[in-house]
Scaffold this motif. Structure first.
Motif, PDB file in Angstrom:
ATOM      1  N   ARG A   1      12.403   5.064   4.220  1.00 53.19           N
ATOM      2  CA  ARG A   1      12.526   4.150   5.338  1.00 53.19           C
ATOM      3  C   ARG A   1      13.924   3.560   5.306  1.00 53.19           C
ATOM      4  NH1 ARG A   1      10.225   3.087  10.212  1.00 53.19           N
ATOM      5  NH2 ARG A   1       9.988   0.893  10.626  1.00 53.19           N
TER       6      ARG A   1
ATOM      7  N   PRO B   1       6.264  -4.477  11.673  1.00 54.59           N
ATOM      8  CA  PRO B   1       5.756  -3.260  12.335  1.00 54.59           C
ATOM      9  C   PRO B   1       4.647  -3.641  13.304  1.00 54.59           C
ATOM     10  CG  PRO B   1       4.903  -3.425  10.099  1.00 54.59           C
ATOM     11  CD  PRO B   1       5.934  -4.509  10.238  1.00 54.59           C
TER      12      PRO B   1
ATOM     13  N   ARG C   1       2.018   1.407   8.654  1.00 54.46           N
ATOM     14  CA  ARG C   1       2.265  -0.034   8.715  1.00 54.46           C
ATOM     15  C   ARG C   1       2.628  -0.578   7.332  1.00 54.46           C
ATOM     16  NH1 ARG C   1      -1.949  -3.971  11.672  1.00 54.46           N
ATOM     17  NH2 ARG C   1      -3.188  -3.671   9.795  1.00 54.46           N
TER      18      ARG C   1
ATOM     19  N   GLY D   1       6.175   0.010   6.980  1.00 56.08           N
ATOM     20  CA  GLY D   1       6.909  -0.929   7.825  1.00 56.08           C
ATOM     21  C   GLY D   1       6.973  -2.331   7.220  1.00 56.08           C
TER      22      GLY D   1
ATOM     23  N   ASP E   1       8.673   5.423  14.133  1.00 54.29           N
ATOM     24  CA  ASP E   1       8.578   4.062  13.602  1.00 54.29           C
ATOM     25  C   ASP E   1       9.957   3.433  13.431  1.00 54.29           C
ATOM     26  OD1 ASP E   1       5.837   4.094  13.545  1.00 54.29           O
ATOM     27  OD2 ASP E   1       5.702   4.759  11.463  1.00 54.29           O
TER      28      ASP E   1
ATOM     29  N   GLU F   1      11.125  -0.002  15.341  1.00 51.12           N
ATOM     30  CA  GLU F   1      11.685  -1.186  14.690  1.00 51.12           C
ATOM     31  C   GLU F   1      12.783  -1.799  15.561  1.00 51.12           C
ATOM     32  OE1 GLU F   1      13.606  -2.621  10.435  1.00 51.12           O
ATOM     33  OE2 GLU F   1      13.871  -0.538  11.074  1.00 51.12           O
TER      34      GLU F   1
END
Length: 454
Positions: free
Chosen positions: A22, A134, A158, A161, A306, A310
């Motif tokens: 990420r 998220p 999630r 996130g 994702d 963001e």
């Protein structure tokens, strides 16, 4: 997919272990000069890690959200509910650097507690572009993907996130030093009480008040007006991009799964052929493998989606900074107008003339002028009010100037972060698409070889 951790590690000379790739915020050193007008400097600079050097939290602690767990319990209405909790793990970097392997400190948090933390940060550090959480429920999903917020795949995304959210804060030179954030990571029981005891809710600006300022402010800073328009456009562009990606994912899924039909037909055909049977069966196996690979491909695509989401949510964080500026500017303008009005009243009382139509002027004409003593008493009160008003205008002007200066430092930090993150995400997405196309070419190349050997 790769997480942008190398830059964080170089900037802060530390290591963060995470379980999924990420993007992480590099944190600008320049932003360290910001001082929140609502937070005392000693509070911002407090030594959270207890080492006495005031260094970044990332130099003292490793942070990860390692797993999610579904639980059942009763809510405030005494009704049964199912919810998800997330395990936060922290380790001392100092102990790891000394060659030790201590067990991590752990605690569980609900999504609502992450929301409470972010709301506190939004109010306390209104000049900072606070990282978004998220999504609470899946958006921009293609039809084969579940929109259920209890779906295991969604919960896992999630979790990633939420971990990224904590890393963003930990990498920020100001937010990472906040004591409430540190307690969020280390104190499971009683943390909510500590947050509410700060009184942050009373400081929060009402939506109606902010909306009123938006429409009535006369001289907003041009840069903030442009930034607000940009955030609206950024949200629109990313929303359209996510919708296109969802449609492409739907069609891609269909194309891949149709190749499974090739595999079935080739296998059935091979059963009635002697010389061609082995080649047809081998080609069928290649098609089956190709059809099955789409699930992993689309799962990887969701991680790229994702990353885009963001920044879709970051657009609202930008608007929050702009709204706070509008509110401060509007309060300054109202205060300045009130001061002008009082000075005009003083002049009218001193000269005995009324420049504009007013109820006071009509009253004087109907019932006569005030006595000198009454006028002197009113002048004295007005002088005091004008002196207070001038000090208040100076205070509001200084507050507005500090907000503009501090917020723009953080906005520049955010722009640099955004450009780097989105550039890397789009390049990685393009590389994934190229790899996917090469895989399709390889499958048909293999099938061709199978056919050639028949």
């Amino acid at each position: 997919m790769r997480r942008r951790l190398s830059q964080v590690q170089q900037t802060h000379d530390t290591t963060i272990y995470v379980s999924e790739p990420r993007m992480a915020d590099s944190g600008s050193e320049e932003a360290a000069v910001i001082e929140n007008p609502e937070v005392a400097p000693e509070e911002v600079q407090q030594d959270i890690g207890g080492t006495g050097d005031g260094s970044s939290l990332l130099k003292k602690m490793e942070i990860s959200v390692s797993e999610a767990e579904k639980r059942t319990g009763k809510n405030t209405m005494n009704m049964q509910e199912t919810y998800t909790v997330y395990l936060i793990e922290t380790r001392s970097v100092e102990a790891l650097n000394e060659g030790q392997s201590p067990a991590p400190d752990t605690l569980w948090r609900r999504y609502s507690e992450f929301e409470l933390l972010r709301n506190y940060l939004l109010v306390t550090y209104s000049y900072i572009v606070v990282p978004p959480l998220p999504e609470k429920r899946a958006e921009f999903v293609w039809h084969k993907l579940s929109a259920d917020n209890m779906d295991p795949d969604f919960v896992e995304r999630r979790r990633i996130g939420l971990e990224n959210f904590l890393l963003r804060i930990s990498a920020h030179s100001v937010l990472s030093k906040d004591n409430i954030f540190y307690l969020f990571l280390t104190q499971e029981n009683g943390w909510k009480d500590v947050v509410y005891d700060t009184g942050f809710q009373a400081k929060a600006d009402s939506r109606l008040k902010a909306l009123n300022a938006t429409f009535r402010v006369k001289n907003p800073e041009k840069r903030f007006t442009e930034l607000k328009h940009y955030s609206d456009e950024l949200q629109s562009v990313i929303s359209h991009l996510l919708r296109v990606r969802a449609r492409v994912a739907d069609r891609l899924y269909g194309v891949y799964k149709v190749h499974g039909n090739y595999g079935r037909v080739f296998s059935e055909w091979s059963a009635i052929e002697k010389e061609m049977g082995d080649g047809l069966q081998s080609a069928g196996h290649h098609m089956d493998a190709y059809a099955a690979s789409v699930d992993d491909i689309l799962e990887e695509e969701e991680h790229y989606a994702d990353q885009l989401k963001e920044y879709l949510f970051y657009s609202e964080a930008l608007r929050a900074v702009c709204r706070k500026h509008e509110l401060l500017q509007y309060e300054l303008e109202v205060t300045a107008l009130d001061l002008v009005s009082k000075k005009q009243q003083r002049e009218e009382l001193a000269t005995g003339t009324v420049r504009t139509f007013s109820l006071k002027g009509m009253t004087s004409k109907l019932f006569g002028q005030e006595t000198p003593e009454q006028r002197e008493a009113k002048l004295k009160v007005l002088e005091e009010q004008i002196t207070e008003g001038e000090e208040f205008v100076k205070s509001k002007t200084l507050e507005c100037e500090e907000y503009v200066q501090n917020s723009w430092i953080d906005i520049e930090r955010f722009k640099e972060q955004k450009n780097q993150d989105l550039k890397e995400a789009l390049i990685s997405y393009a590389v994934m698409q190229i790899s996917m196309c090469k895989k399709g070419i390889q499958v048909w190349t293999n099938a061709k070889e199978c056919f050639s050997k028949m």
